[in-house]
Structures are given as C-alpha cells and as structure tokens.
Design an enzyme around this catalytic site. Structure first.
Site, mmCIF file in Angstrom:
data_model
loop_
_atom_site.group_PDB
_atom_site.id
_atom_site.type_symbol
_atom_site.label_atom_id
_atom_site.label_comp_id
_atom_site.label_asym_id
_atom_site.label_seq_id
_atom_site.Cartn_x
_atom_site.Cartn_y
_atom_site.Cartn_z
ATOM 1 N N HIS A 378 -0.642 33.766 28.272
ATOM 2 C CA HIS A 378 -0.285 35.062 27.701
ATOM 3 C C HIS A 378 -1.338 36.152 27.913
ATOM 4 C CE1 HIS A 378 1.919 37.758 25.293
ATOM 5 N NE2 HIS A 378 1.604 37.353 24.094
ATOM 6 N N THR A 522 0.932 46.451 24.208
ATOM 7 C CA THR A 522 1.746 46.521 22.993
ATOM 8 C C THR A 522 0.986 47.243 21.883
ATOM 9 O OG1 THR A 522 0.908 44.400 22.171
ATOM 10 C CG2 THR A 522 2.938 44.348 23.485
#
Length: 830
Positions: A378, A522
């Site tokens: 990730h 994000t």
C-alpha cells in the site's frame, strides 16, 4: 536464466521531482483548467477505447495532463485548526473540549505560524507538502505488513463457464494484467477522470516491477522499470518466466500462459505439502520489518549466492501470481484468504495458504475453484489506483470472451502492439518463456527463521476475525432515489450500529481521494459530527419516524459537505500531520546538534518509532531522505528544548488519531468484497462497496464481536428502509426502474380503455401486497446487537441509565417505569 536488473530505489530525488512523467523540465501552467485542456487534446475515442472502431490509440494519453495538474495546496492554518476542533467536539466532554480549544489557541499564538511558514518553504521545491512524510509513515512502519497495511480486493466470479477452474481463470487474469502493464508503459491507458477533470496518474507507474525492501533504517521502495517476468507461487514454491519483451509487448497468448501455469501446478504437486511448507520462503515477508531486513542479509550474505539471485528475481517481478490449493466456501473465508491466507496446522506443520504469499509486492491470488482476488503493498498506491487495475482486468476478461464469439466486439485497450501468435520468432529478443523453479539454499539460519516466522504469523492470524455482509435488499439506486448520498447514508449506519452496541461514538476515519492534484493521495474525512451525533441519538430515542429521517438527512448533508472539502484538500488531518512531522524532524536535528557539540562526533537521533498504522496519523516520523533539512528557515533554536507544540501535546490529538472505526469505500461491480485489518486493537476495519442494488461489507477486528456488529449494520439498513417507507409512501423513483408505472398512474381511467386492461388490479392494497408489507415489517424487527428496533426508545433509556456522564431525566424515568418489566430487563442486559 534471463538477466534481472537490480531494483532502483524510489528515493527523494524521484519524489521531489516537480515535473510529470514526460520528464519536461519546464514549469507548466498548473491548474485544473490547463490540465483539462491538455487532456482534451485527445479525442473521445482515445479516452474511451471501447467506442473506438479504428483499433488504434494515440500514445501519450496516460500522462498527457500530468505536467498541468495543480499542486496540492497547503490549507490556511486557522481554518485547519477550526476544522480540527469541530471534528473533536462530538468525541469529548465539555471540559476536554475546553482544554483542546486552549491548546489550539496557544498553538496559533506560538508555534503554529512559524511551522506553517517553514512548511511552505519546505514544500516549495517538492511535488507535495505531504508526500515524503506520507511515504515515511509507511516505510518506517516496523510491524508486519500483513493484516496491518496490505488491503485486498475479492473479484466477482468470472461468468464464463470455462474459467471456473484455477488454471484457466489465472491465465485469463494474467493475460489482462499484462495488457494493462503494456497500456501503462506505452502510455495508451486513458487517464482517470472525475467529471471531465483528469486525475494524477503517477501511481500507475509505480504499480508493477515494484517491491518493498526492508533495511535497518526503515524500508525502501525499489523498482525495475523494465521488468518483463512474473513469479508464480504454488504450495510455497517459486516459479518464474518472461511474459513481455523489451518493448513491453506481450509474447504469450492466453493458451501459452495456461500451459505454463499448469506446468507449475503439476511440478509443485510433486513435493509433499508437508515438505514444501518447510521451505516456504514467502512467509518471511510477514515478519517484523527489521527482523526481515536482518534475515535478508543472512540468507544472501554470500555475494552471488543462489538466494541473492532468487530474491532479486522475486523483487523485480512485474507481480506475483499465487495459486492456492484450497477452495474457501464462505465469503468471510474468501476474504480472510485474500487478506492474510489461511492457517491450518497438520502434524505440527503449517499447510495453510498463509505460506503461499509474498506481501512486499502486488499479488494476484487464485483459488482452486477459480475464485480470485488481489492483495497489494500500500505504500506507493492507494485503493483507487488498484481498483482501476482490478476492474479493467476483470472487464478485459469478459470482453475477450465476447470477442471470441463476435470478432466485432469492442476491446478495452486499443493498441498497435503485435499479436503474439502472429509475430516473427526473431522479433521476441532475449526472452525465456519456459517456467523456471527457484531453488533456495536452505541454510540452517533460514530454516530456523522460517519456523519462527510461521509461528508468529499463525498467532497474528488467530488474533483477527472477519465477518461479511452482502446486503441484497437495496443499494445506491434506493439511496439516491430518496435524496441521500450513498456514501453518507452507509457511513451513518456504522455510527448508529456502533452506538447501539456501546452507547457512545468513537473516532472514525474515511479517506477522500485528492488525485485532482499532482501526486495527490488522500485526505481524512472525520465522519463523526454534531449532526451525526444528533442523528444516532435521535434514531435510538423514542421519536417519530419523521424526526429520525430529518436528522439522518441533516447528518448526511454534513457528511457530503465535509467529503467535498476533503477532496479539495481542505481537511485538517494531512496538514496537521505534516506540521507535526516537520516539528519532529527539527527536534531531531536540534538533538543531533547538541550531541555533536557535547561529544565532538556527528551524532544522530534515532527516528521516532510507532507500532500503529499510518492510517491512524499519529506517528511522528522523520524525513530520512536527506532533503535540505539544514536550510536556514527550517532550523530554529526554538526547538532546542524539544517542547511539543501544545496542539500535539493535548489529549484531543491522541483521541482523534486512535481510529476505532477505520472505513473505506472502494469498489464497483467487478468486486465482491474489499477490506483490510483493523487499525486499532479496540476497533474495526470496514471495507465496503455500494452497488446499484446491493451493499457489500467486510469487517475485521481483533475479536470484538465482529459478526454481531455486522448483524447490527444489517438490521439498521432494514429499519431505516421501514422508516423511509413510513414517511414517504413509496420513497421516490428508483433510477434502475422504468417510468412506465408512473405514466400509468397519471393516465385517466374510464371509457376507451383497452379490453385487456380489465381485471382486478394487484398492488400493495391487495392481500398479496399486504403480505409483502408484513414481511418487510417483520424484517425490521430483527435484533441489532441483541436489541430490537421496536424497542429503540427503551434501549435509549438503558444507555442513559448506564452512562456515567448523564443524569437520569425524571420524566424519562417515569416513562420507562410505565413500560414495565421489559424496559428494566433491557437496562440490566446493557
């Protein structure tokens, strides 16, 4: 063996580039308008190859707008602090919030403005003010990545009957994945768009040929940008073969791939599983990162050793294909298999699929029955990027099957690359299409390390549990027809379900995509608001249905407003996190200077360590990239006393960073489930997918009644539908339905109607219709964590009676007494 290049480190030089993929050194006009203009230089057919009848596409479209994307803005400091306090308010008592307000006021008066100026100076020549700090938060994470960092996607089953077995499904997925790699490398992949606005595509260039490499001082991300082979894992054994040529063109057909995979499976079966498990080197990738770093050094300490070559081949592969010998039956077992593998010990030997993984890379996992999923590292990529990969791969498998029926069927990616079945053999170059099995030198240290690593992994798996919900009664269409944002609607379900179980609200997290900005990642949405708090309290109170729906609508509107702000980088989490990291780095520099002055040596402070996930935003990790930390404005004697700024020393900061409900909405019809592990030992990890007519949820926790929590969410969905029906008489028009019934209701009845329209109308007023209504009413009486919705008011009394901070209202007490023994029983149960 084919030559495998040494991985290149994606270091600060790469991260600090201010130009896009094209490598242009000139500074473009960075704005949303100029990015859109750059994207519009390509035709609609280029952006949507499915409608392109020419069969060709214009190269360069993938990163066409990259140099024009606006830079991630640094929010105003006072606005950030105001949003921060607003998100804290529902989580605190009056006294706690007063303390936080005082801390923020002091921060704005003292340390804050100086840190804000230094952050602006620091980010002037960076791609993003948060990017390096964000990478560090992942790369300095020492705990195992499995169940802590790596998410998973569970793909829907392939509707093609021939692909319901492992080899054919795997070959199909690999074929599509390789086509996706080719499209990225040749810049033929249409860019992601959001309402005609191009999004940053940088992450796609870091998806393949990439690996997380552990070192003594944190991990690094390495990449072989010219990688052309894949690695196949079967029963813990490693195989590899080339799948692309030097031009990133495919060299194998789907049939060729199936032959290779079948060879790998048959060879792996020659080794008894009990013996294969003892040499399953992939389990080492689940170790603590510092331990794994030391093990890599031990097993490859001899220069040119076989183990060193094996590690290099695995690290530099395009991706890993994991072929499992098991067939999980339930959705929760499938999710567990995709996230962490199964732990099954037979005769003292681990034979579960947990040993058939390599968690430092992108993995495609295929079970014996053809069920498939993706597990991904990730650090460099977000869920949105891997979702595009997963959905495109799934779609391409369907379109290729359609093309076998009708040659005129569309293709997902148009390309000028040659068909591998029609190529001249001399055009392939130096490739090795025959599978090779990696033979590891099982030295004593390695065998011992494998045994201990597997034991720790089995413990870790047993510490977590999973529960899934495939809610089929309604989905996005129902929510939007009733005027709700689907994401906001579902988010309120989590808060209501949790409140119903525990009588309180906790810190909650959801990521908002910021890829409209250059190298955007994000921002954190903090879903617990004053409005959502009022809603859950109203929902569980003895209130009229309309009051509950009105409160829900206000809460959803507030959630939607916050989401839009965060998508525009107007949240508070990333900004405050960057300021905190900047302070930490300066404190370390200050301490290092003091050590050097007192000892006469070039001392170095050790980085701050944390055992918590980056999604909790509370690690104070430094930038080890060697970027210009010593430049004048970034140095200050003010930090020689290492006093933590008041906002970060306040208890409110720890409160909001301890995420109890970590949630993420990521998916589309190509996925069955999406999920990840809990980010807190006291919390839940909730991955969810909102489809047109259904909702899929995968929840995980460290044995915190996960199944009960999921059941509570399901009961909430049923109850809220009942309330909407009671207040709206039909609940709006379903976008997935025809408008013919509406037209019929408006048509005048009487003379002139057709004969065949005669007869008794059957609708909700008939016995059959009433039966359906009764069934839906019975559904809504299902228990939510042990308490029926019918007695929601009594449950609210139970919550109040057991809350240390709430004095019992005499009027409420009288009402509870009038309800009798049932209300008393509920209070005792709670």
């Amino acid at each position: 063996m084919t030559t495998v290049r040494t991985l290149q480190s994606i270091d600060s030089t790469l991260l600090n580039r201010t130009r896009g993929k094209s490598g242009s050194s000139k500074m473009a006009d960075r704005s949303e308008a100029s990015a859109k203009e750059a994207a519009n230089e390509y035709s609609k057919d280029d952006h949507n190859p499915v409608t392109n009848n020419s069969g060709k596409t214009k190269s360069g479209i993938t990163f066409a707008a990259q140099d024009n994307l606006p830079k991630l803005p640094i929010p105003d400091l006072e606005a950030t602090c105001k949003r921060y306090l607003e998100s804290l308010y529902p989580l605190q008592t009056h006294r706690e919030h007063q303390d936080s307000e005082n801390a923020v006021e002091e921060f704005l008066r003292t340390d804050g403005p100086g840190l804000q100026d230094k952050l602006k100076y620091y980010s002037a020549d960076k791609t993003s003010y948060i990017e390096q700090f964000w990478y560090d938060s992942y790369l300095n994470f020492d705990n195992p990545v499995v169940l802590n960092l790596n998410p998973f996607f569970l793909l829907e089953d392939d509707p093609t009957p021939a692909r319901d077995n492992q080899v054919t499904r795997a070959a199909s997925l690999v074929m599509s994945a390789l086509s996706f790699v080719r499209a990225v490398r040749k810049e033929e992949l249409p860019p992601d768009m959001l309402r005609d606005q191009p999004l940053c595509m940088y992450q796609y260039s870091r998806l393949f040929g990439t690996a997380r490499i552990p070192t003594e001082n944190g991990c690094q991300i390495g990449q072989d940008p010219s990688s052309k082979h894949i690695v196949v894992l079967c029963k813990g054994q490693f195989y590899w073969f080339d799948a692309l040529d030097d031009n990133s063109d495919l060299i194998m057909t789907e049939k060729d791939l199936a032959v290779n995979l079948r060879v790998c499976v048959e060879d792996a079966e020659n080794t008894p599983i009990y013996e294969a498990a003892k040499g399953a080197v992939g389990v080492l990738s689940t170790e603590n990162r510092k331990v794994w770093s030391g093990l890599r050094d031990v097993i490859s300490k001899d220069e040119g050793s076989n183990n060193s070559d094996c590690l290099n081949i695995v690290d530099s592969a395009l991706f890993i294909l994991c072929l499992d010998y098991t067939e999980p039956k339930t959705s929760s077992d499938l999710c567990m298999n995709m996230l962490c593998g199964t732990s099954v010990v037979e005769k003292g030997v681990q034979v579960g699929t947990c040993t058939n993984r390599w968690y430092d890379k992108l993995q495609i996992i295929v079970c014996k029955n053809g069920s498939a999923g993706i597990n991904f590292e990730h650090t460099g990529v977000d869920g949105h990027t891997v979702l595009r990969f997963a959905s495109d791969v799934y779609t391409d498998t369907i379109l290729r099957f359609a093309k076998s029926i009708n040659g005129q069927a569309p293709s997902l990616w148009t390309s000028t690359s040659p068909d591998p079945s029609k190529r001249d053999p001399d055009s392939f170059g130096d490739v090795s299409t025959t599978p090779h099995k990696l033979e590891w030198d099982m030295i004593p240290e390695m065998a011992t390390a494998l045994r201990f690593a597997e034991t720790r992994l089995a413990d870790l798996i047993q510490q977590n549990e999973f529960a899934t919900l495939e809610f089929m009664s309604y989905g996005k269409n129902f929510m939007t027809s009733n005027g709700f944002s689907p994401d906001a609607f579902v988010q309120m379900a989590y808060q209501a379900a949790y409140y119903g179980m525990y009588g309180r609200l906790e810190s909650q997290y959801e990521p908002a995509m910021t890829k409209i900005y250059f190298h955007g990642r994000t921002e954190a949405i903090r879903q617990v608001t004053r409005e959502s708090t009022e809603f859950v309290r109203t929902f569980w109170a003895d209130k009229e249905p309309q009051a509950k729906i009105d409160a829900l609508r206000k809460a959803c509107e507030k959630h939607t407003k916050i989401t839009k702000e965060c998508s525009k980088a107007e949240g508070h989490d990333r900004h405050l996190y960057a300021l905190c990291c900047l302070w930490q780095r300066e404190a370390e520099n200050s301490l290092r200077d003091r050590d050097s002055a007192s000892t006469g040596t070039n001392g170095r402070a050790s980085p701050a360590s944390t055992s918590k996930s980056p999604s909790q935003r509370n690690s104070l990790l430094s930038d080890d990239s060697g970027a210009s930390a010593n430049a004048s404005p970034l140095r200050s004697n003010h930090y020689h006393n290492n006093s933590l700024p008041s906002i970060f020393a306040d208890a409110g900061w720890d409160k909001i960073q301890n995420t109890i409900l970590s949630t993420s909405n990521c998916g589309n019809p190509s996925l069955r489930h999406f999920g990840f592990g809990p980010t807190s030992g006291d919390g839940f990890g909730i991955g969810y997918i909102i489809k047109d007519g259904s909702i899929s949820i995968c929840a995980s926790s460290k044995h915190r009644q996960t199944k009960r929590f999921v059941d509570a969410i399901e009961a909430y969905f049923i109850e809220i539908r009942k309330l909407l029906r009671q207040t709206q008489q039909g609940g709006g028009h379903d976008k997935g339905a025809s408008r013919a019934r509406e037209a019929e209701s408006k048509r005048p009845r009487g003379a002139g109607q057709r004969v065949k329209s005669r007869g008794r109308i059957v609708d909700s007023t008939t016995a059959a219709g009433k039966q359906l209504e009764n069934e839906s009413t019975e559904e809504s009486d299902d228990d939510m964590g042990g308490y029926g919705f019918f007695d929601a008011g009594m449950l609210m009394q139970a919550i109040k009676a057991n809350s240390a901070e709430n004095k019992e209202d005499p009027a409420e007490k009288m009402r509870a007494e009038r309800r009798g023994s049932v209300g008393t029983k509920l209070r005792l149960e709670y």
